[in-house]
Design a protein around this motif. Sequence first.
Motif, PDB file in Angstrom:
ATOM      1  N   UNK A  72       0.844  -1.206   0.000  1.00 26.20           N
ATOM      2  CA  UNK A  72       0.000   0.000   0.000  1.00 26.20           C
ATOM      3  C   UNK A  72       0.873   1.248   0.000  1.00 26.20           C
ATOM      4  N   UNK A  73       1.942   1.216   0.786  1.00 28.95           N
ATOM      5  CA  UNK A  73       2.865   2.351   0.831  1.00 28.95           C
ATOM      6  C   UNK A  73       3.508   2.587  -0.537  1.00 28.95           C
ATOM      7  N   UNK A  74       3.907   1.512  -1.194  1.00 34.29           N
ATOM      8  CA  UNK A  74       4.513   1.622  -2.529  1.00 34.29           C
ATOM      9  C   UNK A  74       3.501   2.196  -3.523  1.00 34.29           C
ATOM     10  N   UNK A  75       2.264   1.727  -3.461  1.00 26.93           N
ATOM     11  CA  UNK A  75       1.227   2.219  -4.375  1.00 26.93           C
ATOM     12  C   UNK A  75       0.980   3.709  -4.165  1.00 26.93           C
ATOM     13  N   UNK A  76       0.881   4.126  -2.896  1.00 28.20           N
ATOM     14  CA  UNK A  76       0.654   5.548  -2.601  1.00 28.20           C
ATOM     15  C   UNK A  76       1.793   6.423  -3.135  1.00 28.20           C
ATOM     16  N   UNK A  77       3.000   5.859  -3.152  1.00 24.01           N
ATOM     17  CA  UNK A  77       4.172   6.597  -3.635  1.00 24.01           C
ATOM     18  C   UNK A  77       4.317   6.499  -5.156  1.00 24.01           C
ATOM     19  N   UNK A  78       3.384   5.809  -5.813  1.00 25.81           N
ATOM     20  CA  UNK A  78       3.431   5.689  -7.263  1.00 25.81           C
ATOM     21  C   UNK A  78       4.353   4.600  -7.772  1.00 25.81           C
ATOM     22  N   UNK A  79       4.817   3.739  -6.880  1.00 25.47           N
ATOM     23  CA  UNK A  79       5.723   2.650  -7.271  1.00 25.47           C
ATOM     24  C   UNK A  79       4.887   1.391  -7.526  1.00 25.47           C
ATOM     25  N   UNK A  80       4.156   1.404  -8.642  1.00 28.69           N
ATOM     26  CA  UNK A  80       3.196   0.341  -8.952  1.00 28.69           C
ATOM     27  C   UNK A  80       3.895  -0.999  -9.146  1.00 28.69           C
ATOM     28  N   UNK A  82       6.613  -2.079  -7.760  1.00 30.77           N
ATOM     29  CA  UNK A  82       6.986  -2.576  -6.438  1.00 30.77           C
ATOM     30  C   UNK A  82       5.759  -3.134  -5.710  1.00 30.77           C
ATOM     31  N   UNK A  83       4.642  -2.416  -5.792  1.00 28.05           N
ATOM     32  CA  UNK A  83       3.405  -2.894  -5.170  1.00 28.05           C
ATOM     33  C   UNK A  83       3.011  -4.243  -5.753  1.00 28.05           C
ATOM     34  N   UNK A  84       3.100  -4.368  -7.071  1.00 32.53           N
ATOM     35  CA  UNK A  84       2.736  -5.634  -7.721  1.00 32.53           C
ATOM     36  C   UNK A  84       3.626  -6.777  -7.238  1.00 32.53           C
ATOM     37  N   UNK A  85       4.909  -6.535  -7.130  1.00 31.94           N
ATOM     38  CA  UNK A  85       5.831  -7.575  -6.673  1.00 31.94           C
ATOM     39  C   UNK A  85       5.507  -7.995  -5.239  1.00 31.94           C
ATOM     40  N   UNK A  86       5.232  -7.035  -4.390  1.00 35.65           N
ATOM     41  CA  UNK A  86       4.873  -7.339  -3.002  1.00 35.65           C
ATOM     42  C   UNK A  86       3.577  -8.130  -2.958  1.00 35.65           C
ATOM     43  N   UNK A  87       2.591  -7.708  -3.750  1.00 32.84           N
ATOM     44  CA  UNK A  87       1.300  -8.394  -3.726  1.00 32.84           C
ATOM     45  C   UNK A  87       1.394  -9.792  -4.331  1.00 32.84           C
ATOM     46  N   UNK A  88       2.143  -9.951  -5.400  1.00 27.23           N
ATOM     47  CA  UNK A  88       2.319 -11.287  -6.006  1.00 27.23           C
ATOM     48  C   UNK A  88       2.925 -12.252  -4.983  1.00 27.23           C
ATOM     49  N   UNK A  89       3.906 -11.795  -4.218  1.00 27.94           N
ATOM     50  CA  UNK A  89       4.499 -12.642  -3.170  1.00 27.94           C
ATOM     51  C   UNK A  89       3.463 -12.947  -2.092  1.00 27.94           C
ATOM     52  N   UNK A  90       2.680 -11.950  -1.712  1.00 27.22           N
ATOM     53  CA  UNK A  90       1.632 -12.131  -0.706  1.00 27.22           C
ATOM     54  C   UNK A  90       0.607 -13.177  -1.158  1.00 27.22           C
ATOM     55  N   UNK A  91       0.286 -13.191  -2.450  1.00 30.37           N
ATOM     56  CA  UNK A  91      -0.710 -14.138  -2.969  1.00 30.37           C
ATOM     57  C   UNK A  91      -0.281 -15.592  -2.837  1.00 30.37           C
TER      58      UNK A  91
END
Length: 144
Positions: A72-80, A82-91
Amino acid sequence: MNKLSTIGYETDTQAGLIARLRAAEVDVVVDVRAVAASRRAGFSKTLLANSLAAEGIGYLHLRPLGTPKPGRDAARAGRVDEMRAIFEAHLEEPAAQLALAQATELAKDKRVALLCYEDDAACCHRRIVADRIRQTLKCEVADL
């Protein structure tokens, strides 16, 4: 096969969101926010669920399909990316896999809309969830 939808409420009102859901004939909203609270009026979990129910639309919060705080922090900072990589690992975590299976099973028989805050699905983790469901069900996905 039912169409799967995604929807964001970043620049909408609750009434506007419900109107879009009704126009798409959505049966169930699957809330994929990690935190189903909102500073936006009408979008916190209980109020949203009750408002949807009043319109004949079901509501299910699948917290394990939410983005972890670093994402969420990465997404808010516009680092989409990075957010995707974090979420893919979370999944890959067991709770997320179970929630994904639950959402997929629901989408077999119902018109489901995946809900999150971000207006643009391309910048939101709900697109990743929708893509996973699409891969399994071979269904069409529409961003409302």
